[in-house]
Design an enzyme around this catalytic site. Structure first.
Site, PDB file in Angstrom:
ATOM      1  N   ASP A 344      35.645  38.318  -1.492  1.00  0.00           N
ATOM      2  CA  ASP A 344      35.839  37.552  -2.720  1.00  0.00           C
ATOM      3  C   ASP A 344      34.777  38.046  -3.708  1.00  0.00           C
ATOM      4  OD1 ASP A 344      36.533  35.334  -4.495  1.00  0.00           O
ATOM      5  OD2 ASP A 344      34.651  34.443  -3.810  1.00  0.00           O
ATOM      6  N   ASP A 538      33.309  32.329  -0.257  1.00  0.00           N
ATOM      7  CA  ASP A 538      32.384  31.188  -0.290  1.00  0.00           C
ATOM      8  C   ASP A 538      33.006  29.913  -0.847  1.00  0.00           C
ATOM      9  OD1 ASP A 538      30.733  30.989  -3.414  1.00  0.00           O
ATOM     10  OD2 ASP A 538      32.509  32.176  -2.998  1.00  0.00           O
TER      11      ASP A 538
END
Length: 657
Positions: A344, A538
């Site tokens: 990400d 996250d």
């Protein structure tokens, strides 16, 4: 042997107090071994005089107590297991071999087998106890009390009784009891127990501190943001305690292997005892029985089976010391097969600490009014972009003005502010709501605003790459691992980040469900080559992708609870370079486990051959088994950066010094 025995098939039935879940007590474990050793030495030194007593009574009086003291746990456990139908384990092998030795009047050897077996067990128990303690050192940061501030008064209370929003005081030298935001004060905090980082971190008003950190200098006043059972330290405790429950494929293989190996050995030894005297002229029944007993002891699989969970336990413990929490040895195995790592962007490769760099207003609003409106509508959001807008505004916000608040996943926010319907989000949100606007592509991260269907301007926000992100990408690629990035940011933002990082490929403008679809493509390609895919994220939007990956890795320092709970590996430092380290630890663990397996099988095979042709006795047999266990222990200790045998000797000196 506690942890080891919970992992192996033939050794799953504990024999003795070595194996209890209680803390390993070296002094307590040593006492019976020392008593048995003294009796054993007396029996050896005075062997001839003791044998010359009527019916060798003196020998039995000295050596049988030594045998029972050193072997009682093995004998009783073998008996219990037989009653339960669990016959073929190392306790059974040791019992049959030693009772057979007593029957043919080789009592010193029977005692020696039990005694040296217990010494090996002692060292194994000490080694696993040390590994367990090194992991539980993480849990020693559990705070005992919190200083709750009520009406200006400080009351020491249990951390479990503190609620979200309560105010607590943390003095210098105290552990931070709960996750919270600093209201007043600045300090240095020791984060080593949580994330393995030795350099203290500077914190001030507005920063978040986590339960388990140690306040080193200033007094801090915190507003609690999570209850204790939801705090970082509570989650780490749970992860670590459950880490050994998921077996690696290698462990499963060895469990199956041992299940068949042990009965084969028993019947092979029985054949050695019975068949040769029937077929070979002049063959002595006593000699071939003795060879069969030697085979039983040599074949005892404990040294082999202990080496595998011990290796994985060392790997999990070594990773934990580096701030990498692996939720099971199966994920260490999976990391050795990784050929693609997908990241990400925001909060994973970048710091996630956005700063407002420009405010461009339109349709009659001033930049100040636009920023105030954006801060108000974003007042309920935890997204880094929302936090940066509120920070840039820097004034108190009247949250009561916000009604009908709705987060639109992958797009932004819709809410009523006063009597106005306000939209704040990305370009996709404007197109979804059919808001006319002139600019679609903007350099950097952007929050567009619209009021009652009319475009009112945009706020430009910059994010920085993490210092070690480019190095992590380069190191992975140098190891032959493909790197990719999936992000919901615009193509222009993704282009710039990918260029700086040197990624192999990337995809932008993705909704959470698009990320799952994109990961499916990577998985399909990887599985054709029998390799694995890692996804590192996250945010709460990353949880579905983390769950879908072969190995999901979450940034645990400031990552969302959903991502951390879903992940297979949690990185407490939020550093991309730790992904590289996790893969390296996995490879080292697997290498050491297979070194132990190959060495143990080779030694077993060699001495079984010697035993079968009469060139090995019971002394050699037990030294072979204990030797295999010792080599496995020393080899596995490399994973946790601890030397077991010097530590054991040092502890002996402390216990008896």
């Amino acid at each position: 042997m506690t942890e080891a025995h919970s992992h192996c098939g033939c050794c799953s039935h504990d024999h003795g107090h070595h194996h209890e879940e209680a803390e390993f007590d070296l002094k307590k474990e040593l006492k019976p071994i020392l008593i048995a050793t003294i009796l054993f030495l007396i029996g050896l030194i005075f062997n001839k005089p003791l044998q010359n007593t009527p019916f060798s009574l003196g020998e039995y009086v000295v050596l049988l107590p030594a045998y029972l003291i050193s072997g009682w746990s093995v004998l009783t456990t073998a008996g219990r297991n037989i009653l339960k139908g669990h016959i073929f384990d190392e306790n059974f092998l040791m019992t049959i071999a030693t009772l057979g030795a007593v029957a043919i009047h080789e009592i010193p050897e029977a005692v020696g087998v039990m005694l040296f077996f217990q010494v090996g067990e002692l060292l194994q128990g000490y080694s696993i106890g040390r590994s367990r303690r090194s992991i539980k050192a993480l849990l020693e940061v559990r705070p005992d009390s919190a200083n709750l501030k009520v009406n200006g008064q400080i009351h020491p209370v249990s951390p479990e009784s503190v609620n979200i929003g309560d105010i607590i005081l943390v003095r210098p030298g105290e552990k931070v009891p709960l996750d919270g935001e600093i209201l007043t004060g600045k300090s240095l905090v020791d984060t080593s127990a949580l994330i393995g980082e030795s350099v203290p971190r500077s914190v001030r008003e507005g920063d978040t501190v986590l339960a388990g950190m140690i306040n080193q200098s200033g007094v801090l006043t915190l507003r609690v943001t999570k209850r204790f059972n939801e705090s970082s330290i509570a989650k780490i405790l749970e992860l670590v305690e459950n880490a050994s429950s998921k077996k690696a494929d290698t462990e499963k293989f060895m469990t199956r292997f041992a299940r068949y190996y042990t009965p084969v050995v028993v019947f092979l030894s029985l054949a050695v005892a019975i068949i040769p005297p029937l077929l070979i002229t002049g063959a002595s029944q006593a000699e071939w029985t003795y060879r069969a007993l030697v085979l039983l002891v040599i074949s005892c699989p404990c040294g082999l089976v202990i080496s595998i969970p011990l290796g994985y336990f060392g790997g999990v413990g070594g990773a934990a010391k580096r701030g990498i929490l692996v939720k099971g040895s199966t994920f260490l195995d999976a990391l050795t097969q990784v050929k693609t790592v997908v990241f990400d962007k925001t909060g994973t490769l970048t710091k996630g600490t956005f700063n407002v760099t420009d405010v461009i207003s339109d349709n009659g609003l001033t930049p100040t009014q636009l920023l105030e409106l954006a801060a108000t509508v974003e007042s309920h959001s935890n997204h880094p972009v929302a936090q940066s807008i509120r920070t840039a505004y820097g004034k108190p916000i009247d949250e009561t003005r916000v009604q009908d608040y709705e987060e639109i996943s992958g797009h932004g926010i819709r809410a009523k502010v006063g009597n106005q319907m306000v939209l704040a989000g990305n370009d996709r949100l404007l197109h979804r709501e059919n808001i006319p606007h002139q600019v679609c592509t903007v350099e950097g991260t952007v929050a567009h605003l619209a009021v009652d269907g009319q475009y009112t301007g945009r706020i430009i926000i910059a994010d920085e790459l993490k210092e070690d992100a480019a190095e992590a990408i380069h190191t992975l690629q140098a190891q032959g691992i493909q790197t990719a990035m999936l992000t919901g940011d615009s193509q222009s933002v993704a282009d710039r980040a990918a260029q700086k990082l040197g990624l192999n490929q990337y995809r932008a403008d993705l909704l959470p469900e698009d990320k799952v679809s994109a990961l499916e493509d990577f998985l399909h390609q990887a599985h054709r080559t029998k390799s694995k895919v890692v996804f590192v994220g996250d945010g709460i939007n990353d949880a579905p992708v983390i769950a879908r990956a072969d190995v999901g890795i979450a940034m645990g320092g400031l990552g969302s609870d959903a991502a951390i709970e879903t992940a297979d590996v949690v990185i407490m430092t939020d550093a991309p370079s730790k992904v590289v380290e996790a893969i390296q630890v996995a490879h080292k663990t697997r290498r050491i486990v297979w070194q132990n397996i190959v060495f143990a099988l080779a030694v077993k095979g060699f001495f079984i051959t010697l035993g079968a042709i009469g060139m090995a006795n019971l002394w050699v047999a037990v030294f072979a088994d204990v030797g295999v266990a010792l080599v496995a222990i020393v080899n596995a200790s490399k994973l946790s950066r601890e030397e077991v045998l010097p530590g054991f000797v040092l502890n002996l000196r402390r216990v008896w010094g």
